[in-house]
Design a protein around this motif. Sequence first.
Motif, PDB file in Angstrom:
ATOM      1  N   ALA A  76       0.828  -1.206   0.000  1.00 24.19           N
ATOM      2  CA  ALA A  76       0.000   0.000   0.000  1.00 24.19           C
ATOM      3  C   ALA A  76       0.864   1.260   0.000  1.00 24.19           C
ATOM      4  N   ALA A  77       1.949   1.234   0.755  1.00 27.08           N
ATOM      5  CA  ALA A  77       2.831   2.399   0.798  1.00 27.08           C
ATOM      6  C   ALA A  77       3.524   2.611  -0.544  1.00 27.08           C
ATOM      7  N   LEU A  78       3.992   1.532  -1.152  1.00 28.27           N
ATOM      8  CA  LEU A  78       4.616   1.653  -2.467  1.00 28.27           C
ATOM      9  C   LEU A  78       3.627   2.231  -3.475  1.00 28.27           C
ATOM     10  N   ALA A  79       2.414   1.712  -3.495  1.00 29.48           N
ATOM     11  CA  ALA A  79       1.413   2.195  -4.441  1.00 29.48           C
ATOM     12  C   ALA A  79       1.131   3.681  -4.224  1.00 29.48           C
ATOM     13  N   HIS A  80       1.032   4.084  -2.949  1.00 28.47           N
ATOM     14  CA  HIS A  80       0.769   5.489  -2.632  1.00 28.47           C
ATOM     15  C   HIS A  80       1.869   6.402  -3.169  1.00 28.47           C
ATOM     16  N   VAL A  81       3.114   6.021  -2.928  1.00 26.59           N
ATOM     17  CA  VAL A  81       4.228   6.859  -3.371  1.00 26.59           C
ATOM     18  C   VAL A  81       4.334   6.863  -4.894  1.00 26.59           C
ATOM     19  N   LEU A  82       4.216   5.693  -5.517  1.00 26.61           N
ATOM     20  CA  LEU A  82       4.305   5.645  -6.978  1.00 26.61           C
ATOM     21  C   LEU A  82       3.189   6.460  -7.629  1.00 26.61           C
ATOM     22  N   ARG A  83       2.006   6.430  -7.049  1.00 30.28           N
ATOM     23  CA  ARG A  83       0.905   7.228  -7.587  1.00 30.28           C
ATOM     24  C   ARG A  83       1.273   8.709  -7.578  1.00 30.28           C
ATOM     25  N   GLY A  84       1.919   9.151  -6.506  1.00 26.77           N
ATOM     26  CA  GLY A  84       2.355  10.538  -6.439  1.00 26.77           C
ATOM     27  C   GLY A  84       3.433  10.874  -7.445  1.00 26.77           C
TER      28      GLY A  84
ATOM     29  N   VAL B 283       2.846   4.838   8.800  1.00 27.98           N
ATOM     30  CA  VAL B 283       1.843   3.834   8.453  1.00 27.98           C
ATOM     31  C   VAL B 283       0.452   4.279   8.892  1.00 27.98           C
ATOM     32  N   ALA B 284       0.363   5.031   9.978  1.00 29.62           N
ATOM     33  CA  ALA B 284      -0.944   5.509  10.435  1.00 29.62           C
ATOM     34  C   ALA B 284      -1.663   6.291   9.346  1.00 29.62           C
ATOM     35  N   ALA B 285      -0.901   6.963   8.472  1.00 27.22           N
ATOM     36  CA  ALA B 285      -1.522   7.733   7.399  1.00 27.22           C
ATOM     37  C   ALA B 285      -2.241   6.846   6.401  1.00 27.22           C
ATOM     38  N   LEU B 286      -1.791   5.598   6.251  1.00 34.70           N
ATOM     39  CA  LEU B 286      -2.433   4.688   5.307  1.00 34.70           C
ATOM     40  C   LEU B 286      -3.805   4.239   5.796  1.00 34.70           C
ATOM     41  N   GLY B 287      -4.102   4.484   7.059  1.00 29.36           N
ATOM     42  CA  GLY B 287      -5.414   4.134   7.581  1.00 29.36           C
ATOM     43  C   GLY B 287      -6.469   5.170   7.301  1.00 29.36           C
ATOM     44  N   GLY B 288      -6.068   6.318   6.738  1.00 32.99           N
ATOM     45  CA  GLY B 288      -7.025   7.375   6.453  1.00 32.99           C
ATOM     46  C   GLY B 288      -7.990   6.987   5.350  1.00 32.99           C
ATOM     47  N   VAL B 289      -9.229   7.376   5.494  1.00 35.11           N
ATOM     48  CA  VAL B 289     -10.254   7.038   4.505  1.00 35.11           C
ATOM     49  C   VAL B 289     -10.037   7.801   3.212  1.00 35.11           C
ATOM     50  N   SER B 290      -9.586   9.049   3.302  1.00 38.00           N
ATOM     51  CA  SER B 290      -9.501   9.899   2.104  1.00 38.00           C
ATOM     52  C   SER B 290      -8.103   9.978   1.523  1.00 38.00           C
ATOM     53  N   GLY B 291      -7.242   9.005   1.869  1.00 34.58           N
ATOM     54  CA  GLY B 291      -5.909   8.984   1.282  1.00 34.58           C
ATOM     55  C   GLY B 291      -4.859   9.488   2.243  1.00 34.58           C
ATOM     56  N   ALA B 292      -3.649   9.037   2.033  1.00 37.89           N
ATOM     57  CA  ALA B 292      -2.546   9.382   2.926  1.00 37.89           C
ATOM     58  C   ALA B 292      -1.849  10.650   2.459  1.00 37.89           C
ATOM     59  N   PRO B 293      -1.227  11.378   3.402  1.00 40.55           N
ATOM     60  CA  PRO B 293      -0.464  12.545   3.003  1.00 40.55           C
ATOM     61  C   PRO B 293       0.821  12.137   2.315  1.00 40.55           C
ATOM     62  N   GLN B 294       1.481  13.126   1.702  1.00 43.64           N
ATOM     63  CA  GLN B 294       2.757  12.840   1.066  1.00 43.64           C
ATOM     64  C   GLN B 294       3.770  12.450   2.141  1.00 43.64           C
ATOM     65  N   PRO B 295       4.713  11.533   1.807  1.00 44.55           N
ATOM     66  CA  PRO B 295       5.698  11.133   2.797  1.00 44.55           C
ATOM     67  C   PRO B 295       6.626  12.297   3.148  1.00 44.55           C
ATOM     68  N   ARG B 296       7.100  12.280   4.397  1.00 44.49           N
ATOM     69  CA  ARG B 296       8.033  13.309   4.841  1.00 44.49           C
ATOM     70  C   ARG B 296       9.428  12.959   4.362  1.00 44.49           C
ATOM     71  N   PRO B 297      10.238  13.957   3.990  1.00 45.90           N
ATOM     72  CA  PRO B 297      11.625  13.672   3.620  1.00 45.90           C
ATOM     73  C   PRO B 297      12.363  13.026   4.774  1.00 45.90           C
ATOM     74  N   ALA B 298      13.340  12.171   4.436  1.00 44.88           N
ATOM     75  CA  ALA B 298      14.146  11.526   5.481  1.00 44.88           C
ATOM     76  C   ALA B 298      15.011  12.547   6.184  1.00 44.88           C
TER      77      ALA B 298
ATOM     78  N   THR C 243      15.975   6.265  -1.203  1.00 44.61           N
ATOM     79  CA  THR C 243      15.873   6.580   0.225  1.00 44.61           C
ATOM     80  C   THR C 243      15.322   7.982   0.457  1.00 44.61           C
ATOM     81  N   ASP C 244      15.896   8.973  -0.191  1.00 44.45           N
ATOM     82  CA  ASP C 244      15.461  10.351   0.037  1.00 44.45           C
ATOM     83  C   ASP C 244      14.136  10.644  -0.653  1.00 44.45           C
ATOM     84  N   ALA C 245      13.978  10.184  -1.885  1.00 42.85           N
ATOM     85  CA  ALA C 245      12.755  10.489  -2.636  1.00 42.85           C
ATOM     86  C   ALA C 245      11.524   9.863  -1.993  1.00 42.85           C
TER      87      ALA C 245
END
Length: 255
Positions: free
Chosen positions: A178-186, A240-255, A232-234
């Motif tokens: 799910a996390a991979l799909a979210h980031v790739l979609r972005g 993971v808590a963001a993936l539980g959101g009904v309306s989609g997760a926020p963008q990942p924070r930079p490392a 790693t940086d990108a």
Amino acid sequence: MELLPPLLGNDPESPFPPAESALREPDGLLAIGGDLSATRLLNAYANGIFPWYSEGQPLLWWSPDPRTVFATDGVRLSSRFRRRLRGCDWTVVADHDFDAVLLACARAPRAGQHGTWITDAMRAAYCRLHRLGHAHSIEVRDGEGRLAGGLYGVAVGRMFFGESMFSARSGGSKVALAALAHVLRGWDWPLIDAQVENPHLVSLGAASWPRARFLAEVRRLAVLPGRPGSWTDAFGRLPVAALGGVSGAPQPRPA
């Protein structure tokens, strides 16, 4: 009677047979032999082909029909699982420890399988691809930094080819996907190859595509500008808590 698939030559730059010429039985067997050099592997993936064989077998190359894929906007997590994630302290990162993810995938028990197809030669080959910036690990880390699950695969252009995933904790592999799909979609990457259908993948939203449709999309996406090098940086750190959101997760924070 089906003919035997062709033998590949020693030159890693020699072309594969057309994926459309793969056998019907066993489904998708295209060629035998060759090697696992980075050049050969990248050529294979760019043409919708992947290696899969067991210890003691010759090197086998496949392009099954149909092909199992995830749309990056189509990975499904159940409502119950998403509720569980909202209170989770795990995070998802990329390419922090590719070797550990690969080893965990090799050691993960699989229903109906004995041993692993991730042989020592396969591990060495994908580690080389990782060092060259073409193979990537998605790592789910618990609150103490330990691996809870993950997956690895190969990126060519804007196409991601998933190879294997594992869970060290319940749900770890689902979170990685799910996390991979979210980031790739972005990043505007629309597809994740999942190779061959199984009930678990279908439950997560995987679809079966005719090989011709899959190959057309791979050939289109593989030539687009991608993200070679470390992710790693990108990718950053995705809570993971963001993936539980009904309306989609926020963008990942930079490392």
